[in-house]
Scaffold this active site. Structure first.
Site, mmCIF file in Angstrom:
data_model
loop_
_atom_site.group_PDB
_atom_site.id
_atom_site.type_symbol
_atom_site.label_atom_id
_atom_site.label_comp_id
_atom_site.label_asym_id
_atom_site.label_seq_id
_atom_site.Cartn_x
_atom_site.Cartn_y
_atom_site.Cartn_z
ATOM 1 N N ARG A 144 10.983 4.418 3.952
ATOM 2 C CA ARG A 144 10.787 2.918 4.824
ATOM 3 C C ARG A 144 12.500 2.027 5.093
ATOM 4 O O ARG A 144 12.407 1.831 4.150
ATOM 5 C CB ARG A 144 9.574 2.002 3.849
ATOM 6 C CG ARG A 144 9.758 0.962 4.764
ATOM 7 C CD ARG A 144 7.873 0.099 4.735
ATOM 8 N NE ARG A 144 6.700 0.512 5.069
ATOM 9 C CZ ARG A 144 5.706 0.247 4.739
ATOM 10 N NH1 ARG A 144 4.738 -1.318 4.282
ATOM 11 N NH2 ARG A 144 4.822 1.126 5.043
ATOM 12 N N LYS A 165 25.515 -3.344 -0.293
ATOM 13 C CA LYS A 165 26.607 -3.744 -0.629
ATOM 14 C C LYS A 165 27.533 -2.848 0.829
ATOM 15 O O LYS A 165 28.464 -2.325 0.875
ATOM 16 C CB LYS A 165 27.033 -2.606 -2.191
ATOM 17 C CG LYS A 165 26.751 -3.192 -2.954
ATOM 18 C CD LYS A 165 27.343 -2.380 -4.371
ATOM 19 C CE LYS A 165 26.563 -2.609 -5.682
ATOM 20 N NZ LYS A 165 26.597 -2.026 -6.638
ATOM 21 N N ARG A 203 1.045 -1.204 -0.536
ATOM 22 C CA ARG A 203 0.105 -0.136 0.071
ATOM 23 C C ARG A 203 0.848 1.069 -0.363
ATOM 24 O O ARG A 203 0.502 2.468 -1.095
ATOM 25 C CB ARG A 203 -0.817 0.097 1.350
ATOM 26 C CG ARG A 203 -2.371 -0.231 1.502
ATOM 27 C CD ARG A 203 -2.988 -1.105 2.630
ATOM 28 N NE ARG A 203 -1.799 -2.033 3.026
ATOM 29 C CZ ARG A 203 -1.712 -3.114 2.187
ATOM 30 N NH1 ARG A 203 -2.844 -4.304 1.783
ATOM 31 N NH2 ARG A 203 -1.000 -4.082 2.259
ATOM 32 N N THR A 204 1.706 1.639 0.846
ATOM 33 C CA THR A 204 2.670 2.490 0.892
ATOM 34 C C THR A 204 3.241 2.792 0.199
ATOM 35 O O THR A 204 3.468 4.396 -0.687
ATOM 36 C CB THR A 204 3.748 2.338 1.921
ATOM 37 O OG1 THR A 204 2.760 1.776 3.256
ATOM 38 C CG2 THR A 204 3.616 3.896 2.626
ATOM 39 N N HIS A 207 4.449 5.266 11.575
ATOM 40 C CA HIS A 207 4.293 5.894 10.587
ATOM 41 C C HIS A 207 3.209 6.745 10.225
ATOM 42 O O HIS A 207 2.204 7.180 9.816
ATOM 43 C CB HIS A 207 3.710 4.201 9.685
ATOM 44 C CG HIS A 207 3.235 3.996 8.701
ATOM 45 N ND1 HIS A 207 3.441 4.309 7.562
ATOM 46 C CD2 HIS A 207 3.231 2.594 7.543
ATOM 47 C CE1 HIS A 207 3.181 4.184 6.128
ATOM 48 N NE2 HIS A 207 2.786 2.525 6.782
HETATM 49 N N1 CP Z 1 -0.283 -0.369 6.356
HETATM 50 C C1 CP Z 1 0.904 -0.048 5.535
HETATM 51 O O1 CP Z 1 2.033 0.161 5.669
HETATM 52 O O2 CP Z 1 0.648 -1.333 4.370
HETATM 53 P P1 CP Z 1 2.122 -1.942 3.136
HETATM 54 O O3 CP Z 1 2.838 -2.642 4.283
HETATM 55 O O4 CP Z 1 1.499 -2.630 2.697
HETATM 56 O O5 CP Z 1 2.849 -0.071 2.708
#
Ligand code: CP
Length: 320
Positions: A108, A87, A58-59, A136
């Site tokens: 991320r 590396k 999703r993100t 998040h």
């Molecule tokens: N909600 C969320 O962070 O989903 P993903 O891990 O798929 O990005």
């Protein structure tokens, strides 16, 4: 190019945006969702870099969709082993490079604080797309947009957060945002081993004055809830497989368990789900989790526009 008189804005932690800035961003996202075509060329010539060192559906894809729907382009890495991180390249060196290739970056990382390190030296805006078990913030913006659409606002809501409240970074960010509003009451529903970390209870919940209670049983509090926010037990954060197996199905929401729930309950989940919401609930009018994922595109479009300064008046100017 960065104006040296102004301090560039990033989104690393929920507290980086004031309540007013957050609300302006939500308003912009609502306008975008109603008038997509009007925003379709706003980012022409701009590039988003998605730097994902942990798995995501999703993100990452909603960020990429957001930038494409704004008319911009996207570059990125979808895993640590497909970049020079494999590396041994540092986050600091990586963001220096990315600053040469893109106008804005979403990162991320499995290490808590990695996006903050990147933001400290970056010459382009950096967005935390999830750092370890910490925060998040763009999921929280997605959650807030969903709550605003369902409930019309944030005051006087009773919210049950259920599942892995220890490692669930979406929960940590959401708590941090919701404590800003009046009359919020939290039920933290978890097994003993997966309770909300003490630092969040002590530094954020208690200092806010919000009412809260830690409970084990979802059904005891169900009739009171306006929002039930389910979470996945975060397998990837466990040190011990046996503990994960013992805890993974602590809560499974079924239609039977919703018998005492309000008609207007909003059932949310950041997704991905494993077993914690039975698929029989997907067709219930109270299930908001797929709409929540859709809202992630609108709010990320708004965030990109705000951080790039294309939509003025959303974020305050911060002076160095
Ligand atoms: N909600 C969320 O962070 O989903 P993903 O891990 O798929 O990005």
């Amino acid at each position: 190019m960065q104006n040296t008189e102004e301090k560039m804005r990033h989104l690393i932690d929920q507290a980086d945006f004031s309540t007013q800035e957050t609300e302006r961003l939500l308003n912009l996202a609502e306008d975008i969702s109603a008038n997509m075509q009007a925003y379709s060329k706003k980012c022409e010539g701009k590039i988003l870099a998605t730097l994902f060192y942990e798995p995501s559906t999703r993100t990452r894809l909603s960020f990429e969709s957001a930038m494409m729907r704004l008319g911009g382009g996207v570059i990125g890495v979808a895993s640590a082993d497909s970049s020079s991180a494999a590396k041994g390249e540092s986050v600091a060196d990586t963001i220096r490079m990315i600053s040469c290739y893109a106008d804005i970056a979403a990162m991320r990382h499995f290490k808590e604080g990695a996006p903050a390190v990147a933001a400290n030296i970056s010459s382009i805006p950096v967005i935390n797309a999830g750092d370890g078990g910490h925060q998040h913030p763009t999921q929280t913006l997605t959650d807030l947009l969903t709550i605003k659409k369902c409930k019309g606002g944030f005051d006087n809501l009773t919210i049950g957060l259920c599942g892995d409240l220890k490692f669930g970074r979406t929960v940590h960010s959401l708590i941090k945002s919701l404590v800003r509003y009046e009359g919020i009451k939290f039920y933290f529903i978890s097994p003993e081993e997966l309770k909300v970390p003490d630092y969040i209870i002590d530094e954020i919940v208690r200092t806010s004055g919000c009412e809260y209670k830690e409970v084990n049983d979802m059904e005891d509090v169900m009739p009171e809830l306006d929002i039930l926010y389910m979470t996945r037990v975060q397998k990837e954060r466990f040190f011990n497989e046996a503990d994960y197996v013992r805890l993974k199905d602590s809560y499974i929401l079924t239609l039977d368990k919703l018998k005492t729930a309000k008609e207007a309950l909003a059932i949310m989940h950041p997704l991905p789900r494993v077993n914690e919401i039975a698929v029989e609930i997907d067709g219930d009018s109270r299930a908001m989790y797929f709409k929540q994922a859709q809202n992630g595109v609108y709010i990320r479009m708004a965030l990109i526009l705000a951080l790039l300064g294309i939509e003025n008046g959303i974020l305050e100017e911060k002076h160095a």
